[in-house]
Design a protein around this motif. Structure first.
Motif, PDB file in Angstrom:
ATOM      1  N   GLY A 114       3.094   0.122 -18.053  1.00  0.00           N
ATOM      2  CA  GLY A 114       2.741  -0.932 -17.109  1.00  0.00           C
ATOM      3  C   GLY A 114       3.961  -1.683 -16.620  1.00  0.00           C
ATOM      4  N   GLU A 115       4.905  -1.926 -17.520  1.00  0.00           N
ATOM      5  CA  GLU A 115       6.148  -2.602 -17.129  1.00  0.00           C
ATOM      6  C   GLU A 115       6.940  -1.756 -16.139  1.00  0.00           C
ATOM      7  N   GLN A 116       6.922  -0.439 -16.341  1.00  0.00           N
ATOM      8  CA  GLN A 116       7.617   0.453 -15.403  1.00  0.00           C
ATOM      9  C   GLN A 116       6.972   0.401 -14.025  1.00  0.00           C
ATOM     10  N   ILE A 117       5.651   0.342 -13.992  1.00  0.00           N
ATOM     11  CA  ILE A 117       4.952   0.264 -12.700  1.00  0.00           C
ATOM     12  C   ILE A 117       5.328  -1.025 -11.975  1.00  0.00           C
ATOM     13  N   ILE A 118       5.302  -2.152 -12.684  1.00  0.00           N
ATOM     14  CA  ILE A 118       5.641  -3.439 -12.064  1.00  0.00           C
ATOM     15  C   ILE A 118       7.071  -3.409 -11.538  1.00  0.00           C
ATOM     16  N   ALA A 119       7.999  -2.843 -12.327  1.00  0.00           N
ATOM     17  CA  ALA A 119       9.393  -2.767 -11.894  1.00  0.00           C
ATOM     18  C   ALA A 119       9.528  -1.920 -10.631  1.00  0.00           C
ATOM     19  N   ARG A 120       8.813  -0.807 -10.558  1.00  0.00           N
ATOM     20  CA  ARG A 120       8.884   0.055  -9.384  1.00  0.00           C
ATOM     21  C   ARG A 120       8.291  -0.634  -8.155  1.00  0.00           C
ATOM     22  N   ALA A 159       0.829  -1.209   0.000  1.00  0.00           N
ATOM     23  CA  ALA A 159       0.000   0.000   0.000  1.00  0.00           C
ATOM     24  C   ALA A 159       0.862   1.257   0.000  1.00  0.00           C
ATOM     25  N   GLU A 160       1.959   1.230   0.764  1.00  0.00           N
ATOM     26  CA  GLU A 160       2.831   2.402   0.848  1.00  0.00           C
ATOM     27  C   GLU A 160       3.514   2.676  -0.494  1.00  0.00           C
ATOM     28  N   VAL A 161       4.060   1.639  -1.108  1.00  0.00           N
ATOM     29  CA  VAL A 161       4.748   1.826  -2.385  1.00  0.00           C
ATOM     30  C   VAL A 161       3.765   2.268  -3.461  1.00  0.00           C
ATOM     31  N   THR A 162       2.564   1.704  -3.441  1.00  0.00           N
ATOM     32  CA  THR A 162       1.558   2.059  -4.442  1.00  0.00           C
ATOM     33  C   THR A 162       1.168   3.530  -4.331  1.00  0.00           C
ATOM     34  N   ARG A 163       1.039   4.020  -3.092  1.00  0.00           N
ATOM     35  CA  ARG A 163       0.684   5.430  -2.905  1.00  0.00           C
ATOM     36  C   ARG A 163       1.725   6.365  -3.501  1.00  0.00           C
ATOM     37  N   GLY A 164       2.956   5.914  -3.594  1.00  0.00           N
ATOM     38  CA  GLY A 164       4.026   6.754  -4.117  1.00  0.00           C
ATOM     39  C   GLY A 164       4.089   6.820  -5.631  1.00  0.00           C
ATOM     40  N   ILE A 165       3.208   6.097  -6.310  1.00  0.00           N
ATOM     41  CA  ILE A 165       3.216   6.100  -7.774  1.00  0.00           C
ATOM     42  C   ILE A 165       2.031   6.921  -8.266  1.00  0.00           C
ATOM     43  N   GLY A 185      10.298  -1.787  -4.783  1.00  0.00           N
ATOM     44  CA  GLY A 185       9.859  -1.312  -3.475  1.00  0.00           C
ATOM     45  C   GLY A 185       9.568  -2.420  -2.490  1.00  0.00           C
ATOM     46  N   LEU A 186       9.163  -3.586  -2.996  1.00  0.00           N
ATOM     47  CA  LEU A 186       8.821  -4.712  -2.118  1.00  0.00           C
ATOM     48  C   LEU A 186      10.000  -5.644  -1.864  1.00  0.00           C
ATOM     49  N   LYS A 187      11.084  -5.454  -2.585  1.00  0.00           N
ATOM     50  CA  LYS A 187      12.247  -6.339  -2.437  1.00  0.00           C
ATOM     51  C   LYS A 187      12.784  -6.397  -1.004  1.00  0.00           C
ATOM     52  N   PRO A 188      12.828  -5.280  -0.249  1.00  0.00           N
ATOM     53  CA  PRO A 188      13.314  -5.382   1.131  1.00  0.00           C
ATOM     54  C   PRO A 188      12.520  -6.369   1.985  1.00  0.00           C
ATOM     55  N   VAL A 189      11.214  -6.458   1.757  1.00  0.00           N
ATOM     56  CA  VAL A 189      10.400  -7.414   2.519  1.00  0.00           C
ATOM     57  C   VAL A 189      10.781  -8.845   2.142  1.00  0.00           C
TER      58      VAL A 189
END
Length: 227
Positions: free
Chosen positions: A182-188, A163-169, A192-196
Motif C-alpha cells: 500500500g505504501e508503494q502504491i501511495i508513493a507511485r 485516473a491516468e496514473v491509477t490505470r497504470g498500476i 505521478g501527481l507531482k507535476p500537477v
C-alpha cells in the motif's frame, strides 16, 4: 522448440538459466492468481476550498518576518497565506505467495485535494474601519481570488491525471506484507501527481507576483493620506 546441447559446467549454467526463466514465468502467472481476474480500478476524487480567516493581531514587523517574498525596505501591511493538502487512500486486495512474496491488486483510489487554510492578515497598526485597513483588506482579498482561481483551474487536470496514473498500476508482486505494498502504491500515485502540484504552485506564484510589485504597493498607499 529449440534444442540446446551442452556438457559439463556449461550444461549446469544452462539448466540454472532455464530454471530462472521458468521461475520468472511462474511468478508472472502468480499475480493475479489463476482463476482470479484483476479488478477494474475505481477512482474517487473530491476537492474543496475553505473560506478565508481574517486576522488583525500581528504587527507589520511580524508579517514581514512571515512573508516568503521580501522587497528591500518594505514592511508588510498585509499578508495572505494558504495551505493545500493532497490525501490519497488506496483500497486493494492481496494474496500471499511463496518465498515471502505478495501479489497486490489495486481496487480503488480515493483522493482529496483541498485548500484547507486561507489566512488573511491585516497589520495590527490598522484597526477595522480605517482607510488603511480597508485598502489592505481589498488588496489581500485579490490575492485570495488569484490563488483560488489557480487552484480551481488545476482541479480538472488533477482529476484526469489521477485516473491516468491509477490505470497504470496493475497487479504486481513484491517482497513484504500488504502494508508495504500500500505504501508503494501511495508513493507511485504521489510521484505521478507531482507535476500537477508543481504546475499549480508555479501558476499561483506567477499570478500573485503580478500584484506584489513596488508599483502596486505605491498605488495602494496612495489611496490613504498617511501610513
Amino acid at each position: 522448440m529449440a534444442f540446446i546441447a551442452a556438457s559439463g559446467g556449461l550444461r549446469q549454467r544452462v539448466l540454472i538459466l532455464l530454471a530462472c526463466l521458468w521461475a520468472s514465468a511462474a511468478a508472472a502467472q502468480d499475480c493475479p492468481p489463476r482463476g482470479l481476474a484483476a479488478p477494474m480500478v475505481e477512482t474517487l476524487f473530491t476537492s474543496d476550498v475553505v473560506e478565508p480567516v481574517v486576522r488583525n493581531d500581528r504587527t507589520r514587523n511580524q508579517l514581514t518576518q512571515l512573508a516568503t517574498r521580501h522587497t528591500a525596505g518594505h514592511r508588510e501591511a498585509g499578508l495572505t497565506q494558504t495551505r493545500t493538502q493532497l490525501t490519497i487512500t488506496p483500497r486493494y486486495r492481496w494474496t500471499d505467495l511463496p518465498g515471502g512474496r505478495t501479489c497486490l491488486m489495486l481496487e480503488r483510489v480515493t483522493a482529496d485535494w483541498r485548500m484547507h487554510a486561507i489566512t488573511v492578515d491585516i497589520a495590527a497598526e490598522f484597526p477595522p474601519g480605517t482607510c488603511q485597513y480597508n485598502v489592505v483588506r481589498e488588496h489581500e482579498f485579490e490575492h485570495v481570488r488569484l490563488t483560488r482561481g489557480a487552484f480551481h483551474a488545476h482541479v480538472p487536470r488533477m482529476r484526469a491525471h489521477l485516473a491516468e496514473v491509477t490505470r497504470g498500476i496493475g497487479p504486481f508482486v513484491f517482497h513484504g506484507d500488504a502494508q508495504r505494498g500500500g505504501e508503494q502504491i501511495i508513493a507511485r500515485l504521489k510521484a505521478g501527481l507531482k507535476p500537477v502540484l508543481d504546475d499549480f504552485e508555479a501558476d499561483n506564484r506567477r499570478a500573485n507576483s503580478a500584484i506584489d510589485t513596488v508599483e502596486s504597493y505605491r498605488a495602494v498607499a496612495a489611496r490613504c493620506p498617511s501610513w
